[in-house]
Structure formats: C-alpha cells, structure tokens
Design an enzyme around this catalytic site. Structure first.
Site, PDB file in Angstrom:
ATOM      1  CB  ALA A   1       3.377   1.011  -3.689  1.00 19.80           C
TER       2      ALA A   1
ATOM      3  CB  SER B   1       3.637   9.209  -4.771  1.00 26.27           C
ATOM      4  OG  SER B   1       2.936   9.327  -3.729  1.00 26.27           O
ATOM      5  N   GLY B   2       6.450   8.369  -3.784  1.00 29.00           N
ATOM      6  CA  GLY B   2       7.310   8.456  -2.630  1.00 29.00           C
ATOM      7  C   GLY B   2       7.847   7.416  -2.376  1.00 29.00           C
TER       8      GLY B   2
ATOM      9  CE1 TYR C   1       1.902  10.218   9.782  1.00 32.96           C
ATOM     10  CE2 TYR C   1       3.646  11.424  11.157  1.00 32.96           C
ATOM     11  CZ  TYR C   1       3.320  10.561  10.116  1.00 32.96           C
ATOM     12  OH  TYR C   1       4.253   9.986   9.608  1.00 32.96           O
TER      13      TYR C   1
ATOM     14  CB  THR D   1      -0.896   0.133   1.256  1.00 34.31           C
ATOM     15  OG1 THR D   1      -0.158   0.535   2.386  1.00 34.31           O
ATOM     16  CG2 THR D   1      -1.498  -1.387   1.374  1.00 34.31           C
TER      17      THR D   1
END
Length: 292
Positions: A11, A13-14, A163, A9
């Site tokens: 996946a 970008s970044g 967060y 998951t």
C-alpha cells in the site's frame, strides 16, 4: 467504512496506495504492512492529511520471509481489537531466479506465501470482527498449472511463468480459503486490477525492468486499477459473496486450472507444510518513530 479497520500490504505505492487512501477517506482506519520505513512514513503522512485523527499505523516487515510475515501478523492480531478487511496486495516479478534465506523462490514467497501466512495469522481476528472481508490481488496473467514437484521453480526458471503461477496460486488460495471460511461471516475474493501504470516491475532486474516502461505507455491509471479493490473492500453489493475472481467489479471466470478445487486443496496443504518448516524462528525487526 466508518469505524472499520483495514490491514493492507503493498500500500505504499500504486494501486495499494490509492485503495488505502480511498478507504481512509470513507472513514476506515488503515494499518499498513510495509518493508520500506520511509515509504511507510510517507503513506502515514498522506493518510493523516486526507483522513485525519483515525489512528492510522504501519508495521515494518519483509513479506518474502515466512517468519517475518508470521511475526507481523501476530503483532497486528495482538494490537488490533478488530480487523474488518485484509487486503493482500504486495507482489513483484523477477527476471532472474532468486531464493530467500528460508530457501523459497522469491516470487512464490512474496506473491503467494505472504498472502497465506498473513491471512492465517489474522484469521481469528477477522472472524471475531465478522462480517469481514479478505481481498487478494491476482491477475489475468495467471497461467499454466502448478507443478507440485517444483513449486520453487528450480527447473527452467522463467520470470513471467513464475509470476503467472503465483497469480494462479492466488486464485486457488482464495477458493480454498472461502471454502474453509464458510459459515464464519468472513468472505474471500480476488481480482485482476488491469495492466496498471505503477512501479511494478522496477526492481525485477534484467529485461523486465527495461520492458515495463513500454507497457506503462498503454496501461490504465492506478486509480482505475484500484477500483475493484476498493469495491470488494467496501461495497454492500458484494456482502456475502465469496470465493470469486473479479474483473472490473464483475465476477469473471478464470482459467480451468484456477477452478481446480483438488489443486486448491493440494496447494493449501503444501503451503501449510512450507509455513511450518520455514516460520518457526522469528527474527527481530527494528522499529521507527510512528512505525511499528
């Protein structure tokens, strides 16, 4: 990684994208779970270019939904004869409190419950594929303690606090998961990737979206940030290592709250209850050419 299947998951970008491409180049077949159809298709094209003819595939899902996460997990378990590695990497931070249609605070739903539910749905497939690995992205930003009377941050919401608690939940989840998986041949570890220059935070809104570009000026590259994910997913050095928190490929000690096994057990039980309450009804999801 030849002949292995990796479900990932976060996946498109970044660091997740970097890890998926690197593992594919090692020979792994990548099964990606993504929300955005165009980004999923773009990733499949990159995977096919860099690691062709391995049968990479993508499933569309909203991982902030318990029901949709359960649906996609069941679909993957049904369609994949084996899952050797599960990478839980999707996550976000939100300046304002948002609530999902299931009534969960969005940070908690996406950053923790998605890990919990998808892992639960793929647990049997991982066990039958053992030795197998579960790799979850946490953060050194894990902070405070979990308030089990207010897991949905209804009182005095603060985006970074929510967060930080979700990242604390990732570590506690990993500890309890490793305990429950003992003897199965499936390991579970988590990691801090570093402060990485990615799209993270772009959709959070408010001051966070304005602040993140400044942070990226001092951040490491996605390639550097993905290194520990790749290591935990593929390296023989960590075969059999489980229940640990890693920083720069090394086992590190998280906060005292993150080492609280009683809290880990309580979080697991609370997550199970939320999963049962919110995941009963599956909803249909559109498919696209090349994307399941």
């Amino acid at each position: 990684m030849q002949g292995k299947t990796v479900v990932a998951t976060g996946a498109t970008s970044g660091i997740g994208e970097v890890a998926a491409l690197a593992l594919a180049r090692m020979g792994a077949r990548i099964v990606v779970v993504a929300r955005d159809e165009k980004r999923a298709e773009a990733l499949l094209n990159r995977l096919e270019t860099q690691a062709p003819r391995l049968g990479h595939s993508a499933h569309l899902a909203d991982l902030s939904s318990v029901a949709d996460t359960r649906r996609v997990g069941q679909a993957i378990a049904k369609s994949e004869p084996r899952v050797d590695v599960l990478i839980n990497n999707a996550g976000a931070v939100f300046s304002q409190r948002r609530v999902t249609p299931e009534g969960l605070e969005l940070t908690f739903a996406l950053n923790h419950m998605a890990y919990f539910v998808l892992t639960a749905e793929l647990r049997d497939r991982l066990a039958t594929s053992a030795p197998a690995r579960i790799v979850s992205t946490s953060s050194m930003a894990h902070q405070g303690v979990l308030d089990f009377s207010d897991l949905q941050s209804a009182r005095g919401y603060n985006g970074w606090k929510a967060y930080g608690r979700s990242k604390l939940a990732n570590i506690l989840f990993t500890r309890e998961l490793a305990r429950r998986l003992a003897g199965t041949g499936v390991t579970a570890n988590c990691l801090h990737p570093g402060v990485v220059a990615t799209r993270f935070g772009d959709a959070s809104g408010g001051w966070t979206s304005r602040f993140m570009p400044l942070v990226r000026m001092f951040a490491i590259s996605p390639e550097q940030g993905a290194d520990t994910i790749i290591h935990l997913a593929s390296s023989p050095e960590v075969q059999g290592v489980t229940g640990q928190y890693f920083v720069k490929r090394k086992i590190a000690q998280p906060s005292a709250a993150a080492r609280d096994d009683a809290a880990a057990k309580q979080l697991w039980e609370a997550s199970e209850a939320l999963s049962r309450a919110n995941g009963a009804a599956n909803r249909p999801h559109a498919s696209a050419a090349g994307v399941k």
